[in-house]
Design a protein around this motif. Sequence first.
Motif, PDB file in Angstrom:
ATOM      1  N   GLU A 149       0.835  -1.204   0.000  1.00 25.59           N
ATOM      2  CA  GLU A 149       0.000   0.000   0.000  1.00 25.59           C
ATOM      3  C   GLU A 149       0.872   1.258   0.000  1.00 25.59           C
ATOM      4  O   GLU A 149       0.598   2.214  -0.736  1.00 25.59           O
ATOM      5  N   GLU A 150       1.910   1.279   0.822  1.00 29.32           N
ATOM      6  CA  GLU A 150       2.823   2.423   0.861  1.00 29.32           C
ATOM      7  C   GLU A 150       3.526   2.601  -0.486  1.00 29.32           C
ATOM      8  O   GLU A 150       3.676   3.731  -0.964  1.00 29.32           O
ATOM      9  N   ARG A 151       3.941   1.502  -1.094  1.00 25.95           N
ATOM     10  CA  ARG A 151       4.602   1.580  -2.397  1.00 25.95           C
ATOM     11  C   ARG A 151       3.664   2.151  -3.459  1.00 25.95           C
ATOM     12  O   ARG A 151       4.076   2.961  -4.288  1.00 25.95           O
ATOM     13  N   GLU A 152       2.405   1.741  -3.405  1.00 25.29           N
ATOM     14  CA  GLU A 152       1.431   2.241  -4.376  1.00 25.29           C
ATOM     15  C   GLU A 152       1.173   3.738  -4.170  1.00 25.29           C
ATOM     16  O   GLU A 152       1.126   4.508  -5.129  1.00 25.29           O
ATOM     17  N   LEU A 153       1.023   4.155  -2.913  1.00 22.21           N
ATOM     18  CA  LEU A 153       0.824   5.581  -2.619  1.00 22.21           C
ATOM     19  C   LEU A 153       2.040   6.403  -3.050  1.00 22.21           C
ATOM     20  O   LEU A 153       1.899   7.491  -3.623  1.00 22.21           O
ATOM     21  N   ARG A 154       3.215   5.860  -2.785  1.00 26.18           N
ATOM     22  CA  ARG A 154       4.451   6.543  -3.174  1.00 26.18           C
ATOM     23  C   ARG A 154       4.543   6.638  -4.692  1.00 26.18           C
ATOM     24  O   ARG A 154       4.914   7.674  -5.246  1.00 26.18           O
ATOM     25  N   LYS A 155       4.201   5.568  -5.376  1.00 25.85           N
ATOM     26  CA  LYS A 155       4.240   5.541  -6.838  1.00 25.85           C
ATOM     27  C   LYS A 155       3.318   6.621  -7.413  1.00 25.85           C
ATOM     28  O   LYS A 155       3.700   7.348  -8.338  1.00 25.85           O
ATOM     29  N   GLN A 156       2.099   6.734  -6.854  1.00 31.69           N
ATOM     30  CA  GLN A 156       1.161   7.757  -7.312  1.00 31.69           C
ATOM     31  C   GLN A 156       1.691   9.164  -7.033  1.00 31.69           C
ATOM     32  O   GLN A 156       1.588  10.056  -7.876  1.00 31.69           O
ATOM     33  N   ALA A 157       2.266   9.349  -5.870  1.00 31.63           N
ATOM     34  CA  ALA A 157       2.819  10.660  -5.509  1.00 31.63           C
ATOM     35  C   ALA A 157       4.003  11.014  -6.403  1.00 31.63           C
ATOM     36  O   ALA A 157       4.145  12.175  -6.826  1.00 31.63           O
ATOM     37  N   MET A 158       4.832  10.031  -6.720  1.00 27.03           N
ATOM     38  CA  MET A 158       5.970  10.270  -7.595  1.00 27.03           C
ATOM     39  C   MET A 158       5.496  10.639  -9.001  1.00 27.03           C
ATOM     40  O   MET A 158       6.076  11.514  -9.653  1.00 27.03           O
ATOM     41  N   HIS A 159       4.425   9.978  -9.455  1.00 24.83           N
ATOM     42  CA  HIS A 159       3.879  10.301 -10.776  1.00 24.83           C
ATOM     43  C   HIS A 159       3.386  11.747 -10.797  1.00 24.83           C
ATOM     44  O   HIS A 159       3.684  12.496 -11.727  1.00 24.83           O
ATOM     45  N   GLN A 160       2.618  12.129  -9.778  1.00 26.97           N
ATOM     46  CA  GLN A 160       2.107  13.500  -9.701  1.00 26.97           C
ATOM     47  C   GLN A 160       3.263  14.502  -9.638  1.00 26.97           C
ATOM     48  O   GLN A 160       3.205  15.558 -10.267  1.00 26.97           O
ATOM     49  N   ALA A 161       4.296  14.163  -8.894  1.00 25.42           N
ATOM     50  CA  ALA A 161       5.455  15.049  -8.793  1.00 25.42           C
ATOM     51  C   ALA A 161       6.160  15.168 -10.147  1.00 25.42           C
ATOM     52  O   ALA A 161       6.606  16.254 -10.530  1.00 25.42           O
ATOM     53  N   ALA A 162       6.253  14.062 -10.877  1.00 25.91           N
ATOM     54  CA  ALA A 162       6.885  14.083 -12.198  1.00 25.91           C
ATOM     55  C   ALA A 162       6.079  14.960 -13.162  1.00 25.91           C
ATOM     56  O   ALA A 162       6.653  15.729 -13.940  1.00 25.91           O
TER      57      ALA A 162
END
Length: 149
Positions: free
Chosen positions: A37-50
Amino acid sequence: MKASRRWQIACEELLEADIRSFEQYMAAYRLPKQTEEERELRKQAMHQAAVGAILVPLRLMEACLEGMRLTGRITEPSNRNVISDLGIGAILLASAAESAYLTIELNLLSLRDPAQQSAYAEKAAGLMKEIGERKEHTVSAVRRRMAGA
């Protein structure tokens, strides 16, 4: 308000947006990644940041293009004794745009959606092409004016 003043304000706002974009990226990077779950949230946040790290330099490229348009409009009527400043301005605007383009190219590598990646890449390349053309036109006009033509 004069176009040059609006342009200056837009550039100041871009500086603030760039700072916020970098902070968003760093916050996403620091997110925990222990669980799925943390990895998925981080992945989404990284995408938004990109995406933010692409949109801000795209806006900078658009501001550089607007600066080139302003410069191009005043090249002919400007005082010949200071005309080189307009050529230098065009060169600096093109360099700033190229710097933003390089940042975009780097951040495009973080996007996983090929269609989104392609759309941003196409937009940036189109802006860079027009900026380069306008730079060459302005510098040529400046050189003609300096030669007395």
